[in-house]
Design an enzyme around this catalytic site. Structure first.
Site, mmCIF file in Angstrom:
data_model
loop_
_atom_site.group_PDB
_atom_site.id
_atom_site.type_symbol
_atom_site.label_atom_id
_atom_site.label_comp_id
_atom_site.label_asym_id
_atom_site.label_seq_id
_atom_site.Cartn_x
_atom_site.Cartn_y
_atom_site.Cartn_z
ATOM 1 N N SER A 74 -5.654 36.578 17.582
ATOM 2 C CA SER A 74 -6.509 36.052 16.515
ATOM 3 C C SER A 74 -7.228 37.170 15.766
ATOM 4 O O SER A 74 -7.471 38.255 16.301
ATOM 5 C CB SER A 74 -7.542 35.093 17.092
ATOM 6 O OG SER A 74 -6.920 34.072 17.832
HETATM 7 N N1 SAH Z 1 -6.855 33.890 21.022
HETATM 8 C C1 SAH Z 1 -5.475 34.233 21.275
HETATM 9 C C2 SAH Z 1 -4.635 33.453 20.299
HETATM 10 C C3 SAH Z 1 -3.201 33.378 20.604
HETATM 11 S S1 SAH Z 1 -2.280 32.389 19.438
HETATM 12 C C4 SAH Z 1 -5.370 35.735 21.055
HETATM 13 O O1 SAH Z 1 -6.196 36.248 20.312
HETATM 14 O O2 SAH Z 1 -4.465 36.373 21.570
HETATM 15 C C5 SAH Z 1 -2.399 30.790 20.164
HETATM 16 C C6 SAH Z 1 -1.835 30.631 21.519
HETATM 17 O O3 SAH Z 1 -1.845 29.241 21.849
HETATM 18 C C7 SAH Z 1 -0.372 31.085 21.669
HETATM 19 O O4 SAH Z 1 -0.304 32.057 22.670
HETATM 20 C C8 SAH Z 1 0.367 29.784 22.059
HETATM 21 O O5 SAH Z 1 1.432 30.017 22.974
HETATM 22 C C9 SAH Z 1 -0.748 28.988 22.705
HETATM 23 N N2 SAH Z 1 -0.522 27.537 22.772
HETATM 24 C C10 SAH Z 1 0.015 26.708 21.830
HETATM 25 N N3 SAH Z 1 0.063 25.454 22.279
HETATM 26 C C11 SAH Z 1 -0.481 25.473 23.545
HETATM 27 C C12 SAH Z 1 -0.701 24.476 24.541
HETATM 28 N N4 SAH Z 1 -0.378 23.195 24.364
HETATM 29 N N5 SAH Z 1 -1.251 24.854 25.709
HETATM 30 C C13 SAH Z 1 -1.589 26.145 25.943
HETATM 31 N N6 SAH Z 1 -1.405 27.138 25.049
HETATM 32 C C14 SAH Z 1 -0.843 26.803 23.853
#
Ligand code: SAH
Length: 221
Positions: free
Chosen positions: A71
C-alpha cells in the site's frame, strides 16, 4: 551487507529518504506524531524486492508479486492514524497483510496484531520479514479474511487492505464494544475508505475519502 545494515539502509533507503517521506506525509495531512515517528523508524525497503528498493520511500504503491501491491505510505499512515485516534488497540486484526509493512506499523501501536492473507507465498515472505525485524506481537495466518479470525475475536480494531463491494458482516460481528473496522468499499475506481464503529451493538458508519485498493477476493491460494 550485515543484517543490521540491511535494515538501516543506505542511499535511497537511508534515514534521510525516510525523513523526506515523513515530510511528504505531513504535507498531505497526517498529523499524528506517533504515526509519523513510526513511519520514520520502519524500514519499508525490506518489504519489497531489492530491484525496487530505491523507490521504497516514495509515496507510492509498488508491486509485491502475484498481482498485489504494497500500500501507498500515505494510506498506511492514514488508516493507522484513524484507528489510534478512535479508540483502544489492544487486539487488532489485519486482513490482506500482503508484504507485512502495515502489520509492522500496527505492531507498534497495538497489544497484539493478528493477520490473515489469502496468498500463501506472501504469508511466508511476510513471516520472514517480521522475524528479521524481531517483532514478537504479530500472529500471521494463511486464510480467507472475509471470515475474519474468529478464534481471537473480538477485536478493538480491524483493518482491511483490499476492497469488497459490501462490508463483510462477519467482520462487524468480530468487533468488540467500541471496536472499529476500517475498510475500502466499492469496485475499481469507485471505492471509498469507510470507518464502522460499534457502540451499544449499533454500527455507526463514516466515510473517510476516495481510495484505490486491489479487490478482496474469496477463497485462498
Ligand atoms: N497492506 C498490504 C496490502 C497488500 S494488497 C501491504 O502494504 O503490503 C492487499 C492484499 O489483500 C493482497 O496481498 C491480497 O492477496 C490480500 N487479499 C485479498 N483478498 C483477501 C482475502 N479474502 N483474505 C485475505 N487476504 C486477501
Amino acid at each position: 551487507m550485515s543484517g543490521t545494515n540491511k535494515i538501516q539502509g543506505i542511499g535511497m533507503t537511508s534515514q534521510r529518504s525516510r525523513n523526506r517521506l515523513v515530510s511528504k506525509l505531513r504535507e498531505m495531512g497526517i498529523k499524528n506524531e506517533k504515526v509519523l515517528d513510526i513511519v520514520a523508524e520502519t524500514p519499508r525497503h525490506i518489504f519489497i524486492e531489492e530491484a525496487l528498493a530505491s523507490k521504497a520511500y516514495e509515496n507510492s504503491a509498488l508491486p509485491i508479486g502475484y498481482g498485489q501491491t504494497i500500500s501507498q505510505p500515505f494510506i498506511v499512515a492514514l488508516m493507522t492514524q484513524v484507528l489510534i485516534e478512535s479508540g483502544q488497540m489492544r487486539k487488532v486484526l489485519e486482513i490482506g497483510f500482503g508484504s507485512g509493512y502495515q502489520t509492522a506499523i500496527l505492531s507498534r501501536v497495538s497489544g497484539q496484531v493478528f493477520g490473515v492473507e489469502r496468498l500463501s507465498s506472501l504469508v511466508e515472505r511476510a513471516r520472514e520479514k517480521i522475524w528479521e525485524l524481531k517483532i514478537s506481537n504479530i500472529h500471521l495466518r494463511h486464510g480467507d479474511g472475509m471470515m475474519g479470525w474468529e478464534g481471537h475475536s473480538p477485536y478493538d480494531a480491524i483493518l482491511v487492505a483490499a476492497a469488497p463491494s459490501f462490508v463483510p458482516e462477519e467482520l462487524l460481528n468480530q468487533l468488540s464494544e467500541g471496536g472499529r473496522l476500517i475498510i475500502p468499499i466499492g469496485i475499481n475506481e469507485n471505492q471509498k475508505l469507510m470507518l464502522y464503529s460499534k457502540t451499544d451493538n449499533e454500527i455507526v458508519e463514516k466515510e473517510i475519502q476516495a481510495v484505490k485498493f486491489v479487490p478482496l477476493l474469496p477463497g485462498i491460494n
